[in-house]
Design a protein around this motif. Structure first.
Motif, mmCIF file in Angstrom:
data_model
loop_
_atom_site.group_PDB
_atom_site.id
_atom_site.type_symbol
_atom_site.label_atom_id
_atom_site.label_comp_id
_atom_site.label_asym_id
_atom_site.label_seq_id
_atom_site.Cartn_x
_atom_site.Cartn_y
_atom_site.Cartn_z
ATOM 1 N N MET A 33 -70.105 -11.555 74.127
ATOM 2 C CA MET A 33 -69.202 -10.456 73.785
ATOM 3 C C MET A 33 -68.125 -10.271 74.855
ATOM 4 O O MET A 33 -66.979 -9.940 74.535
ATOM 5 C CB MET A 33 -70.002 -9.165 73.580
ATOM 6 N N VAL A 34 -68.484 -10.496 76.115
ATOM 7 C CA VAL A 34 -67.482 -10.437 77.175
ATOM 8 C C VAL A 34 -66.408 -11.492 76.937
ATOM 9 O O VAL A 34 -65.210 -11.229 77.100
ATOM 10 C CB VAL A 34 -68.149 -10.638 78.551
ATOM 11 N N ARG A 35 -66.829 -12.679 76.530
ATOM 12 C CA ARG A 35 -65.863 -13.748 76.261
ATOM 13 C C ARG A 35 -64.947 -13.387 75.095
ATOM 14 O O ARG A 35 -63.757 -13.676 75.120
ATOM 15 C CB ARG A 35 -66.595 -15.064 75.994
ATOM 16 N N LEU A 36 -65.492 -12.762 74.070
ATOM 17 C CA LEU A 36 -64.672 -12.319 72.940
ATOM 18 C C LEU A 36 -63.648 -11.266 73.379
ATOM 19 O O LEU A 36 -62.487 -11.300 72.957
ATOM 20 C CB LEU A 36 -65.569 -11.755 71.831
ATOM 21 N N PHE A 42 -56.645 -12.030 77.854
ATOM 22 C CA PHE A 42 -56.019 -13.274 78.324
ATOM 23 C C PHE A 42 -54.634 -13.450 77.708
ATOM 24 O O PHE A 42 -53.679 -13.808 78.406
ATOM 25 C CB PHE A 42 -56.924 -14.453 77.974
ATOM 26 N N VAL A 43 -54.511 -13.204 76.413
ATOM 27 C CA VAL A 43 -53.221 -13.369 75.734
ATOM 28 C C VAL A 43 -52.185 -12.411 76.312
ATOM 29 O O VAL A 43 -51.027 -12.802 76.571
ATOM 30 C CB VAL A 43 -53.381 -13.155 74.219
ATOM 31 N N MET A 44 -52.559 -11.153 76.542
ATOM 32 C CA MET A 44 -51.606 -10.181 77.077
ATOM 33 C C MET A 44 -51.167 -10.554 78.493
ATOM 34 O O MET A 44 -49.994 -10.406 78.843
ATOM 35 C CB MET A 44 -52.232 -8.779 77.059
ATOM 36 N N LEU A 45 -52.105 -11.054 79.282
ATOM 37 C CA LEU A 45 -51.754 -11.451 80.646
ATOM 38 C C LEU A 45 -50.840 -12.672 80.647
ATOM 39 O O LEU A 45 -49.868 -12.737 81.408
ATOM 40 C CB LEU A 45 -53.030 -11.749 81.440
ATOM 41 N N LEU A 46 -51.144 -13.639 79.798
ATOM 42 C CA LEU A 46 -50.365 -14.873 79.769
ATOM 43 C C LEU A 46 -48.955 -14.643 79.233
ATOM 44 O O LEU A 46 -47.982 -15.226 79.726
ATOM 45 C CB LEU A 46 -51.087 -15.917 78.913
ATOM 46 N N ILE A 66 -63.091 -17.059 83.776
ATOM 47 C CA ILE A 66 -64.300 -16.257 83.543
ATOM 48 C C ILE A 66 -64.870 -16.563 82.155
ATOM 49 O O ILE A 66 -66.087 -16.693 81.983
ATOM 50 C CB ILE A 66 -63.988 -14.758 83.691
ATOM 51 N N ALA A 67 -63.982 -16.688 81.162
ATOM 52 C CA ALA A 67 -64.436 -16.995 79.803
ATOM 53 C C ALA A 67 -65.127 -18.357 79.761
ATOM 54 O O ALA A 67 -66.173 -18.511 79.117
ATOM 55 C CB ALA A 67 -63.249 -16.973 78.834
ATOM 56 N N MET A 68 -64.575 -19.347 80.448
ATOM 57 C CA MET A 68 -65.185 -20.674 80.466
ATOM 58 C C MET A 68 -66.539 -20.656 81.182
ATOM 59 O O MET A 68 -67.480 -21.344 80.780
ATOM 60 C CB MET A 68 -64.252 -21.666 81.159
ATOM 61 N N ILE A 69 -66.648 -19.850 82.247
ATOM 62 C CA ILE A 69 -67.915 -19.765 82.978
ATOM 63 C C ILE A 69 -68.992 -19.114 82.114
ATOM 64 O O ILE A 69 -70.149 -19.561 82.090
ATOM 65 C CB ILE A 69 -67.714 -18.985 84.293
ATOM 66 N N THR A 70 -68.630 -18.052 81.389
ATOM 67 C CA THR A 70 -69.618 -17.425 80.509
ATOM 68 C C THR A 70 -70.065 -18.392 79.408
ATOM 69 O O THR A 70 -71.211 -18.348 78.972
ATOM 70 C CB THR A 70 -69.052 -16.153 79.864
ATOM 71 N N ASP A 71 -69.147 -19.270 78.988
ATOM 72 C CA ASP A 71 -69.507 -20.261 77.977
ATOM 73 C C ASP A 71 -70.565 -21.220 78.494
ATOM 74 O O ASP A 71 -71.426 -21.687 77.745
ATOM 75 C CB ASP A 71 -68.251 -21.032 77.554
ATOM 76 N N LEU A 72 -70.528 -21.521 79.803
ATOM 77 C CA LEU A 72 -71.506 -22.425 80.384
ATOM 78 C C LEU A 72 -72.893 -21.794 80.454
ATOM 79 O O LEU A 72 -73.907 -22.494 80.360
ATOM 80 C CB LEU A 72 -71.064 -22.843 81.794
#
Length: 247
Positions: A33-36, A42-46, A66-72
């Motif tokens: 849920m954090v990744r979602l 992420f979009v707003m920052l980018l 952070i999103a990629m790390i949570t995916d791992l």
């Protein structure tokens, strides 16, 4: 020792241990849920301002990392600690595709990444997801080592494009993305091959089971199977509960 089981003698017996069911609010699902939630952030920052502010791009990279790390970790934790839930099975792949798709589309909008690269990767990811559902009744296509390398290469390459890199690093990220695209195509073709083989095996097994059932039904209809034997016994005399025939 009477030889009588404790249950029959009125003794106490231990109840079977209850099977623990993972709740919705477990660490694996929380990470998903954090990744979602990180996707819109992420979009707003980018895309903040004109999308080319190095500071905001760095913040966007942090959210993406952070999103990629949570995916791992979320999938590993779910399997290791028996935290697999229906929500996790659905939300985890959605979160994976959402963060990667958002990054690719935003980078292409900013003209940092060619649209054909975004199209190839998104077409592969969506196609493989649909293919998994196509063969899910025949079996599950496991994640391969190549697929994991593909995910690592994609995450590394996209992360490098999110940052405002210059000089040799800007050239190097192009080669990292080239490797990611190559792995995307190669592993995608391998998944297609596995899906076709799995589906053919599943259909062959289903046909074999149907043929066996038809043969058994035909045998019973002609009195050669268990049903036919029971029918013959019924015609000669009913069978009592203790196995003795009653005339």
């Amino acid at each position: 020792m009477t030889g009588v089981p404790a249950s029959a003698a009125g003794g106490h017996h231990r109840p079977a241990p209850a099977v623990r069911t993972a709740g919705l609010w477990n660490i694996a699902n929380v990470l998903t849920m954090v990744r979602l939630l990180l996707v819109p952030a992420f979009v707003m920052l980018l895309m903040h301002g004109d999308g080319y502010d190095p500071a905001w791009r760095s913040f966007a990279w942090a959210a993406f990392a952070i999103a990629m790390i949570t995916d791992l970790f979320d999938g590993h934790l779910a399997r290791q600690y028996d935290l697999v839930t229906d929500f996790g099975k659905i939300a985890d792949p959605i979160a994976d595709k959402a963060i990667m798709g958002a990054a690719l589309i935003c980078l292409s909008i900013l003209d940092d990444l060619p649209w054909w690269v975004t199209g190839v990767i998104l077409f592969r990811e969506l196609g493989i997801t649909l293919m998994r559902f196509w063969v899910i009744k025949h079996g599950v296509i496991p994640a391969s080592r190549g697929g994991k390398l593909k995910t690592l290469a994609q995450g590394t390459a996209v992360g490098m494009y999110v940052l405002m890199l210059t000089g040799p690093l800007a050239s190097f990220r192009w080669w990292v993305m080239a490797v990611a695209v190559a792995l995307t195509v190669v592993t995608g073709l391998d998944y297609v091959r596995q899906a076709v083989v799995l589906r053919r095996a599943g259909l062959a097994e289903a046909r074999a089971v149907q043929a066996e059932e038809r043969a058994r039904t035909a045998a019973e209809a002609h009195g050669d199977g268990p049903a036919g034997s029971a029918g013959a016994a019924g015609r000669s005399g009913a069978v009592a509960d203790d196995g003795n025939s009653v005339r």
